[in-house]
Design an enzyme around this catalytic site. Structure first.
Site, PDB file in Angstrom:
ATOM      1  N   GLY A  22       5.944 -87.321 -47.909  1.00 58.77           N
ATOM      2  CA  GLY A  22       6.344 -87.568 -49.279  1.00 58.77           C
ATOM      3  C   GLY A  22       7.475 -88.578 -49.337  1.00 58.77           C
ATOM      4  N   GLY A  63       3.930 -84.612 -45.795  1.00 56.11           N
ATOM      5  CA  GLY A  63       2.906 -84.666 -46.830  1.00 56.11           C
ATOM      6  C   GLY A  63       1.608 -85.279 -46.360  1.00 56.11           C
ATOM      7  CD  GLU A  94       8.436 -81.176 -42.964  1.00 54.67           C
ATOM      8  OE1 GLU A  94       7.528 -81.832 -43.503  1.00 54.67           O
ATOM      9  OE2 GLU A  94       8.301 -80.631 -41.845  1.00 54.67           O
ATOM     10  CG  ASP A 152       6.738 -79.432 -48.020  1.00 52.76           C
ATOM     11  OD1 ASP A 152       6.253 -80.103 -47.082  1.00 52.76           O
ATOM     12  OD2 ASP A 152       7.255 -79.979 -49.017  1.00 52.76           O
TER      13      ASP A 152
END
Length: 359
Positions: A71, A119, A142, A150
């Site tokens: 992302g 992502g 992350e 996530d």
């Protein structure tokens, strides 16, 4: 934000024969996802699913460096710093796309060539046909930016063999094709020079082709990925990473000898203490979860709270803004991160992302 405001050429939709093509088109940004891109994906995927002329959907990245680096954390950083109430909207639109891919009614082929992180894993590894190449560099990195895995990774990681997913989630380290397949994030290894021919063969499939038809085509181009480092280190990884606290894991790691253990110790020492503890709790909760949706909802709750935490902004600053690679975490030690402090990250004050869906 209106639909007209998010039209973008940063994601392209097209056809090659019977195959629908989704091409992430931000090569200078390693095809990192932004709000406009994920907003545009949903109607396109619905359209492809409803078209009787489409045999399969193929996800690719523009350029030769990778499918998707994740992302656009720089944008989230800037919105969070400005206290913009829209800061979580990207995740609100991205996470349902991950679910859509996991439940997609037509064969979904993700070409995971080059860098596939964060992502990028979310739009690839929930699909049915996940292809890696000799250039694949996959990671959920992350913990190195004060964040947590996530995009449904806390559903995928706990389902890797043994504790391989725990190692991947906590270290955030890059793995190659063989490890990606071993850990359950990919299915086939296809040499990058064969991707064009493979795409042409998929595009020649009849409309209404089954997943078995698609698998048979990809299988014609697939080759052995080589040895998996994680599989080779499974005994050590399972011994060390089976514990339910970071402190116990590090104590077990200190008892191990050899280059892999030393390397792993060095990596974890650089990660955010808060992110490490949150990630382990998320992974253990994900192991007990009955659905991808449950994991996505939990990830969103924790992610929203992390926007109020200094570590996320410090991690992004060090990695993306100033690029000094020297984040100063607060708290700086594991002992300062209490269970009571962690509890607040799991208390959701937001509307659910999903009403009735279960997977």
């Amino acid at each position: 934000m209106s639909d007209s405001a998010v039209q973008t050429d940063e994601i392209l939709f097209g056809r090659i024969g019977s195959a629908a093509i989704i091409r992430l088109n931000r090569p200078k940004a390693l095809n990192s996802l932004n709000l406009a891109m994920v907003h545009a994906m949903k109607p396109a995927m619905e359209r492809f699913a409803g078209s009787p002329e489409i045999s399969c959907v193929i996800l690719m990245g523009e350029g030769e460096r990778g499918l998707c680096a994740g992302g656009d954390i720089r944008a989230i950083y800037q919105l969070g710093k400005a206290h913009d109430p829209e800061v979580t909207r990207f995740w609100r639109e991205e996470f349902p796309i991950n679910y859509t891919i996991a439940r997609y009614p037509k064969p979904y082929v993700a070409v995971m060539d080059g860098i596939v992180m964060g992502g990028g894993v979310g739009v690839a590894s929930h699909g049915k046909h996940r292809i890696v190449t000799e250039r694949t560099k996959l990671a959920m990195p992350e913990t190195g930016i004060g964040y947590v895995p996530d995009v449904g990774a806390t559903w995928l990681l706990p389902r890797a063999p043994g504790e391989a997913g725990t190692w991947m989630g906590l270290t955030g380290e890059v793995v190659g094709a063989a490890d990606a397949i071993y850990a359950g994030f990919a299915d086939y290894h296809v040499p990058s020079e064969q991707l064009g021919a493979m795409t042409e063969a998929l595009s020649a499939l009849r409309a209404g082709a089954s997943d078995a038809d698609v698998a048979a085509v990809i299988g014609r181009f697939s080759t052995a990925p080589g040895e998996s480092r994680l599989e080779g280190q499974r005994a050590l990884i399972d011994r060390v990473f089976s514990f339910d606290t970071i402190e116990e894991i590090l104590a077990a790691l200190d008892r191990e000898e050899g280059d892999f253990a030393e390397f792993t110790r060095g990596v974890i020492a650089k990660r955010s203490p808060t992110s490490l503890k949150l990630t382990l709790r998320l992974l253990r909760a994900g192991r007990k979860s009955s659905s991808l949706v449950e994991c996505l909802e939990r990830e969103f709750t924790v992610a929203s709270e992390l926007l109020r935490n200094r570590d996320f902004y410090e991690g992004v600053r060090a990695a993306v803004i100033d690029k000094d690679r020297n984040p100063q975490w607060q708290p700086a030690t594991l002992s300062e991160v209490t269970e009571a402090e962690l509890d607040r990250y799991f208390v959701g004050g937001h509307a659910p992302l999903f009403a009735d869906h279960r997977l």
